[in-house]
Design an enzyme around this catalytic site. Structure first.
Site, mmCIF file in Angstrom:
data_model
loop_
_atom_site.group_PDB
_atom_site.id
_atom_site.type_symbol
_atom_site.label_atom_id
_atom_site.label_comp_id
_atom_site.label_asym_id
_atom_site.label_seq_id
_atom_site.Cartn_x
_atom_site.Cartn_y
_atom_site.Cartn_z
ATOM 1 N N ARG A 47 19.516 59.076 68.387
ATOM 2 C CA ARG A 47 18.276 58.415 68.799
ATOM 3 C C ARG A 47 17.311 58.146 67.649
ATOM 4 O O ARG A 47 16.266 57.546 67.847
ATOM 5 C CB ARG A 47 17.575 59.256 69.874
ATOM 6 N N HIS A 53 28.708 71.084 57.803
ATOM 7 C CA HIS A 53 29.740 70.332 57.075
ATOM 8 C C HIS A 53 29.197 68.926 56.806
ATOM 9 O O HIS A 53 29.515 67.974 57.509
ATOM 10 C CB HIS A 53 31.026 70.273 57.899
ATOM 11 N N ARG A 89 28.916 65.305 55.356
ATOM 12 C CA ARG A 89 29.875 64.327 54.833
ATOM 13 C C ARG A 89 29.125 63.246 54.056
ATOM 14 O O ARG A 89 27.923 63.086 54.227
ATOM 15 C CB ARG A 89 30.699 63.745 55.972
ATOM 16 N N GLU A 106 30.522 73.769 54.322
ATOM 17 C CA GLU A 106 31.888 73.260 54.214
ATOM 18 C C GLU A 106 31.882 71.844 53.655
ATOM 19 O O GLU A 106 30.949 71.074 53.895
ATOM 20 C CB GLU A 106 32.561 73.220 55.592
ATOM 21 N N THR A 148 37.056 64.115 61.529
ATOM 22 C CA THR A 148 36.903 65.566 61.482
ATOM 23 C C THR A 148 38.002 66.100 60.580
ATOM 24 O O THR A 148 38.905 65.364 60.175
ATOM 25 C CB THR A 148 36.993 66.176 62.898
ATOM 26 N N HIS A 196 38.413 75.567 63.823
ATOM 27 C CA HIS A 196 38.772 74.226 64.307
ATOM 28 C C HIS A 196 39.437 74.323 65.681
ATOM 29 O O HIS A 196 40.556 74.812 65.816
ATOM 30 C CB HIS A 196 39.700 73.471 63.352
ATOM 31 N N ASP A 197 38.728 73.862 66.683
ATOM 32 C CA ASP A 197 39.186 73.807 68.074
ATOM 33 C C ASP A 197 39.350 75.177 68.727
ATOM 34 O O ASP A 197 39.959 75.280 69.800
ATOM 35 C CB ASP A 197 40.491 73.009 68.201
#
Length: 237
Positions: A18, A43, A45, A70, A100, A190-191
């Site tokens: 937003r 993390h 990027r 990370e 990801t 991760h997951d």
């Protein structure tokens, strides 16, 4: 007890959608600490589509628990980490356009590069961790880089777990044993989710830390953020 570091990338994604400051990333991070989490993970990027580099500097000023940053150690990332000096940096081989994280390091192929980067961070007193697949050969390669820890990339575990938990955990247990025998600390992420985290914790000896973001935030939509943080902490005991 295995420590829980909450990845707040998804909070930043929601905020950025937003263009304002709702939800307030800094306030959420402080709340997560108050709810009992042992640390905060980000993390950033290169395109800053969720965590912004400015967020990292702002978080460093307020966090009271462990800060884990990370990312792929490109020059901009490396400069930021050296300035912020978090408790831990986790090196992840993400491509610039990666949605990801999707693979661990080839620690044999990139051994010299990783050695150089790890030495750079450790000279500033920053604990280092390398993102690796559950492959004992890659863990052995990680040990040769001088890293303090490895972070086991757990997407495959999460994928196989619903059908065959025993099969899902095997490679990870083997890799963890190798890591421990080589003197490496063991992280994972991760997951991982409320559904599969307890079995993973039970099957991985010497698991020191998990980093959980996407699943935790999704679960919090239904159950509430404070409840979910404490549900993870309970499963990790």
């Amino acid at each position: 007890m295995t420590k829980l570091s909450v990845n707040i990338n998804k909070i930043a994604t929601l905020r950025n959608a937003r263009g304002g400051n709702m939800p307030d990333l800094i306030s959420v991070a402080k709340d997560i600490e108050e709810f009992g989490a042992d640390g905060i993970t980000v993390h950033p990027r290169p395109d800053e589509r969720h965590i912004r580099y400015a967020d990292v500097y702002a978080l460093k000023e307020v966090l009271k628990t462990e800060f884990n940053i990370e990312g792929n150690p490109n020059p901009r990332f490396t400069e930021m980490v050296l300035e912020v000096r978090p408790e831990q940096v986790t090196l992840v081989p993400d491509a610039v356009d990666a949605i990801t994280s999707n693979a661990g390091w080839d620690t044999k192929k990139h051994k010299v590069y990783l050695q150089e980067m790890i030495q750079t961070f450790k000279e500033k007193g920053i604990r280092t961790s390398i993102f690796v697949d559950p492959d004992s050969a890659m863990v052995e390669g990680a040990a040769e880089t001088g890293t303090d820890r490895v972070e086991l990339y757990t997407e495959e575990y999460a994928k196989v777990y619903p059908q065959d938990p025993e099969k899902a955990i095997k490679a990870y247990a083997d890799a963890a044993r190798t890591a421990h025998s080589l003197g490496l600390g063991i992280n994972a992420g991760h997951d991982l989710s409320l559904e599969n985290i307890a079995y993973f914790k039970k099957g991985i000896s010497h698991l020191q830390e998990v980093s959980i973001g996407h699943a935790l935030i999704c679960e919090a939509i239904y159950l509430g953020l404070e409840n979910v943080v404490n549900m993870y902490l309970h499963r990790l005991k």
